[in-house]
Design an enzyme around this catalytic site. Structure first.
Site, PDB file in Angstrom:
ATOM      1  N   GLU A 253     -26.346 -14.262  23.958  1.00 26.50           N
ATOM      2  CA  GLU A 253     -26.921 -13.581  22.800  1.00 26.50           C
ATOM      3  C   GLU A 253     -26.051 -13.943  21.607  1.00 26.50           C
ATOM      4  OE1 GLU A 253     -29.718 -12.079  22.881  1.00 26.50           O
ATOM      5  OE2 GLU A 253     -29.996 -12.030  25.047  1.00 26.50           O
ATOM      6  N   CYS A 287     -25.979  -9.383  14.021  1.00 26.81           N
ATOM      7  CA  CYS A 287     -26.629 -10.675  14.277  1.00 26.81           C
ATOM      8  C   CYS A 287     -28.075 -10.696  13.815  1.00 26.81           C
ATOM      9  CB  CYS A 287     -26.530 -11.032  15.756  1.00 26.81           C
ATOM     10  SG  CYS A 287     -27.274  -9.802  16.866  1.00 26.81           S
TER      11      CYS A 287
END
Length: 485
Positions: A253, A287
């Protein structure tokens, strides 16, 4: 002894112990510079001890009835409810998280623990037919064994629990390495909660260390079968390369450069609210944050005026103050990097509608527009409070600009026509995109992950079963096979 000092140790095989590495990680409060704790890093020997403890503990834990495994997560939930004030204070002190950020993080931790309770029962097998009438094919979902988890600094408690809890629920054991800037929230707190919840010794181990001390030992070690990594694409590439060389599966991720698209028929006031939150939540250290705000040129002026006004209203300061919107960046180096990024963009021709200054780790918001198509800042992840407003002419250009990045994590489309928004969303090269909402979302049963340089694999829901179990085929011959020799 402070709460941080109580947890400033390695946690291996159910014991809190000092590391034997050659240096100490000093844990600082990013807002005021207060020393929170000092932790002697784990060396290669502790990495081996942690993995071997997990290896020894796994058979018994994997054989534990999943209904019994669920009880650990139920108790962990109660502990978090009882210690909410303490956990909130820890997130504020170590991460620089505002009250809003801490509440958001703890809410999601609870949701993922609730999902882990259900996940324990979802490793379902299958019976498949065979061309041989007397043969039976059974497919079992079994734990992979030992999982290595590497978590980041921005939402450390959540992003550790997000991989640790499902891996444990599905019968695996875990070795967790938190980020060196958040060793307590990302490591010590996780171990403490599960220890008090009754998790057996060795099932979860936490090692606080750094690649400068252990090299690639955490990834190369022969015991773990899966490495779950959350962090930058640069480090993610390295993790993937090393893991592949040792035939390990990875879930990555990674970073993002999300676009929030405002079409000409959008509710502009609502789009402004969504864009400001999506860009500046946790100082932009997310993110999924909306790095780029793409606005139809026909509404650019009105949107920009409202966006700038709202950004100017954000309060920058002490994350312990409930009224604060923007707290400190994780360390001074990150604050300097963000300042340099803005300076370079302005030097390259961008216009600063808001030009934020810096005081130590506190960086006020900046809003830039007028960027050239080849501006370096457009193609990278900005882990700080800087918003880019980019006009476009029509839907096709909006899609082209949104996709003009090596990343593909999240995004959003704002429009008065829901189905139009869906049509646009389908053409954005990202793992997740939201119509008439922000770019920052995570839900425990919805697959979470990115495309391109934003990662490999998915987490959440049934994707956790794929990530942390493997398929085992057992065939049963009820008759007799006729062999050719």
């Amino acid at each position: 002894m402070s709460y941080f000092e109580e947890l400033a140790f390695q946690y291996i095989d159910g014991e809190w112990r000092s590391g034997t590495g050659s240096w100490d990680i000093v844990d600082f409060n990013p807002y005021n510079g207060e020393k929170l704790a000092s932790i002697t890093v784990a060396g290669v020997a502790e990495i081996d001890q942690a993995y071997r403890a997990a290896e020894r503990a796994q058979p018994a834990w994997g054989a534990t009835n999943p209904y019994s495994r669920r009880l650990v997560f139920e108790r962990a939930l109660r502990i978090i409810d009882d210690r909410e004030a303490t956990l909130t204070a820890a997130i504020t002190a170590e991460c620089g998280g505002t009250a809003l950020k801490a509440a958001f993080e703890l809410h999601l931790v609870r949701e993922f623990l609730r999902e882990a309770i259900h996940l324990a029962l979802r490793a379902e097998g299958r019976i498949l037919p065979s061309p041989d009438d007397t043969k039976e094919n059974r497919l079992y979902r079994v734990p992979v064994g030992v999982v290595g988890v590497i978590s980041p600094f921005n939402f450390p408690f959540l992003l550790s629990v997000k991989s640790v809890a499902p891996a444990l629920a599905l019968g695996n054991t875990v070795v967790l390495k938190p980020h060196q800037n958040t060793p307590i929230c990302g490591g010590g707190l996780v171990a403490k909660v599960f220890e008090e919840a009754g998790l057996p010794a060795g099932v979860l181990n936490v090692v606080v260390t750094d690649i400068a001390e252990i090299g690639d030992a955490l990834i190369e070690h022969p015991v773990p079968k899966v490495i779950s990594f959350t962090g930058s694409d640069k480090v993610g590439r390295h993790v993937a390369t090393v893991a592949a060389g040792h035939f390990k599966r990875t879930i990555l991720e990674l970073g993002g450069n999300s676009a929030l698209i405002v079409l000409e028929d959008a509710d502009l006031d609502y789009a402004v609210d969504a864009a400001v939150f999506s860009r500046f939540i946790h100082q932009g250290q997310v993110c999924m944050a909306a790095n780029r705000v793409l606005v139809d040129r026909s509404v650019e002026q009105e949107f920009t005026e409202k966006f700038v006004a709202k950004v100017r209203s954000l309060k920058v300061g002490d994350p312990g103050d409930p009224a604060t919107h923007i707290g400190p960046l994780i360390h001074a180096g990150q604050a300097e990097a963000i300042g340099a990024l803005v300076e370079q963009a302005v030097a390259d021709g961008a216009t600063a509608l808001v030009r934020g200054g810096a005081e130590g780790t506190l960086v006020s918001p900046s809003v830039l527009t007028g960027l050239k198509a080849d501006a370096a800042i457009l193609g990278q992840e900005i882990f700080g409070p800087v918003a880019l407003i980019i006009p476009f002419d029509g839907e096709e250009e909006a899609i082209r600009l949104a996709n003009a990045t090596p990343y593909g994590l999240s995004g959003a489309v704002h429009t008065g026509d829901i189905e139009r928004g869906v049509r646009v969303a389908k053409r954005i090269d990202s793992g997740m995109i939201h119509v008439n909402d922000g770019t920052v979302h995570d839900e425990p049963i919805v697959p979470f992950g990115g495309e391109k340089a934003s990662g490999v694999g998915r987490l959440n829901g049934d994707a956790m079963v794929d990530a942390f179990t493997t398929t085992k085929w057992i065939s049963i011959q009820h008759g007799r096979t006729r062999f050719p020799f």
